[in-house]
Scaffold this active site. Structure first.
Site, PDB file in Angstrom:
ATOM      1  N   LYS A   6       0.835  -1.213   0.000  1.00 33.46           N
ATOM      2  CA  LYS A   6       0.000   0.000   0.000  1.00 33.46           C
ATOM      3  C   LYS A   6       0.866   1.258   0.000  1.00 33.46           C
ATOM      4  O   LYS A   6       0.596   2.207  -0.730  1.00 33.46           O
ATOM      5  CB  LYS A   6      -0.940  -0.017   1.218  1.00 33.46           C
ATOM      6  CG  LYS A   6      -2.022  -1.088   1.110  1.00 33.46           C
ATOM      7  CD  LYS A   6      -2.763  -1.328   2.424  1.00 33.46           C
ATOM      8  CE  LYS A   6      -3.743  -2.496   2.263  1.00 33.46           C
ATOM      9  NZ  LYS A   6      -4.481  -2.792   3.512  1.00 33.46           N
TER      10      LYS A   6
ATOM     11  N   GLN B 250      -4.522  -1.361   9.706  1.00 36.09           N
ATOM     12  CA  GLN B 250      -4.414  -2.687   9.096  1.00 36.09           C
ATOM     13  C   GLN B 250      -5.018  -3.739  10.034  1.00 36.09           C
ATOM     14  O   GLN B 250      -4.691  -3.783  11.222  1.00 36.09           O
ATOM     15  CB  GLN B 250      -2.939  -3.007   8.789  1.00 36.09           C
ATOM     16  CG  GLN B 250      -2.734  -4.322   8.053  1.00 36.09           C
ATOM     17  CD  GLN B 250      -3.363  -4.346   6.663  1.00 36.09           C
ATOM     18  OE1 GLN B 250      -3.396  -3.343   5.960  1.00 36.09           O
ATOM     19  NE2 GLN B 250      -3.893  -5.498   6.273  1.00 36.09           N
TER      20      GLN B 250
ATOM     21  N   ASP C  24     -10.907   2.992   4.303  1.00 32.79           N
ATOM     22  CA  ASP C  24     -11.222   1.556   4.239  1.00 32.79           C
ATOM     23  C   ASP C  24     -12.732   1.308   4.231  1.00 32.79           C
ATOM     24  O   ASP C  24     -13.173   0.194   3.946  1.00 32.79           O
ATOM     25  CB  ASP C  24     -10.615   0.845   5.459  1.00 32.79           C
ATOM     26  CG  ASP C  24      -9.412  -0.010   5.109  1.00 32.79           C
ATOM     27  OD1 ASP C  24      -9.353  -0.491   3.963  1.00 32.79           O
ATOM     28  OD2 ASP C  24      -8.545  -0.196   5.977  1.00 32.79           O
TER      29      ASP C  24
HETATM   30  N1  GUN Z   1      -6.916  -6.847   6.274  1.00 34.05           N
HETATM   31  C1  GUN Z   1      -7.354  -7.614   5.250  1.00 34.05           C
HETATM   32  N2  GUN Z   1      -7.927  -6.840   4.305  1.00 34.05           N
HETATM   33  C2  GUN Z   1      -7.847  -5.572   4.739  1.00 34.05           C
HETATM   34  C3  GUN Z   1      -8.263  -4.317   4.199  1.00 34.05           C
HETATM   35  O1  GUN Z   1      -8.841  -4.210   3.123  1.00 34.05           O
HETATM   36  N3  GUN Z   1      -7.997  -3.228   4.967  1.00 34.05           N
HETATM   37  C4  GUN Z   1      -7.387  -3.322   6.166  1.00 34.05           C
HETATM   38  N4  GUN Z   1      -7.185  -2.201   6.835  1.00 34.05           N
HETATM   39  N5  GUN Z   1      -6.992  -4.447   6.695  1.00 34.05           N
HETATM   40  C5  GUN Z   1      -7.228  -5.572   5.985  1.00 34.05           C
END
Ligand code: GUN
Length: 303
Positions: A53, A97, A120
């Site tokens: 990311k 995350q 998110d």
């Molecule tokens: N863990 C697995 N998928 C995601 C996601 O799309 N965003 C976040 N923040 N954590 C995750």
């Protein structure tokens, strides 16, 4: 039939290319988009995702910073970091995350994220807006899948869609987006009886279960489009070989695991009309949509 393999990485690149000019224009106006990431603990997958990311941020000229906390962090310490990002004018998007360590109250953490910075789409306010078909920030994986379907010209309206998996991150928002796009939607989960009989009804099948190779040819209607959301680490050489339909021992030796989807690609490929690969399918799209949401947050929501 042999399925067309849908190149999620190429679509993700196209989305990011479209965003580049907008990042430059915003930056020229003194609003350089900024993403604040919070990584708690030492889950190896989470560390890999966060790096992907932040690398995408760099490609696009988006400012990013990552705060890390130890696996032993208390809820209050996590809340304090989020609050710090909430107060920052130069941080437009916040990403916590997941998963958080078990002692951390995830629901409380997600609730404290400023909904205007919730790139998110996990805050209850943004989930509510999606339910009411007034989407602001939508979870990146399902939003990325909709973008892929649109750009690949895969019809949704009037078709039967089956989503396997009911998570807050993928299954539920995916079902809502497909419903709002006028599909007839069924959601399956671990308690669903006669799963294959249900999934075989699908013109569009989304597998978001988290079990490697669970969706096999017998689950798929001939000609269906199949989207594989799975990102499973398989460490057993025999299992990796069976799931991949070919030897993967090189990769196993190099990384210690092989990344496998929820779909058994070697057999499903022969039945479906289209299939997203793992890796190179949904994963890159998730990141592209995170970038899109971050730019949208910096812009102040419009479109
Ligand atoms: N863990 C697995 N998928 C995601 C996601 O799309 N965003 C976040 N923040 N954590 C995750």
């Amino acid at each position: 039939m042999t399925a067309a393999i849908l190149d999620g990485a190429a679509t993700a690149r196209a989305i990011k290319d479209e965003l580049k000019a907008e990042v430059a224009a915003l930056s020229a106006r003194g609003v350089r988009p900024g993403l604040g990431v919070l990584l708690v603990g030492d889950d190896p997958s989470s560390a890999v995702y966060v790096r992907s990311k932040t690398r995408a941020c760099e490609e696009l000229g988006i400012h990013h910073e990552t705060a890390t906390l130890p696996a032993s962090a208390a809820t209050i310490e996590v809340l304090a970091r989020v609050d710090g990002y909430n107060r920052r004018k130069d941080i437009h998007g916040i990403l916590v995350q997941l998963p958080l360590p078990p002692q951390v109250d995830t629901e409380r953490v997600l609730r404290i994220v400023d909904p205007a910075k919730d790139v998110d789409g996990f805050h209850p306010e943004n989930v509510g807006l999606l339910v009411q078909k007034r989407p602001r920030f939508v979870a990146c994986t399902p939003a990325g899948i909709m973008e892929l379907l649109r750009r690949e010209g895969i019809a949704v309206a009037g078709r039967r869609a089956v989503v396997v998996g009911r998570s807050d991150i993928v299954g539920k928002p995916m079902a809502l987006l497909l419903l709002h796009a006028d599909a007839t939607v069924t959601v399956c989960h671990s308690k669903t009886r006669e799963l294959a009989a249900v999934t075989r009804q699908a013109d569009l099948l989304v597998a978001a279960i988290g079990r490697p190779g669970l969706v096999r040819a017998e689950h798929v209607k001939p000609g269906a489009a199949v989207v594989d959301v799975g990102m499973n680490r398989v460490e057993d050489p025999g299992q990796a070989r069976e799931l991949a339909g070919e030897d993967r021992s090189d990769q196993l030796a190099r990384k210690g695991y092989v990344l496998m989807g929820d779909v058994h690609a070697p057999t499903v490929r022969e039945v479906a009309s289209a299939l997203t690969p793992v890796p190179g399918g949904v994963g890159p799209l998730t990141i592209a949509l995170l970038m899109k949401n971050t730019v949208k947050a910096a812009r102040g929501f419009s479109s």
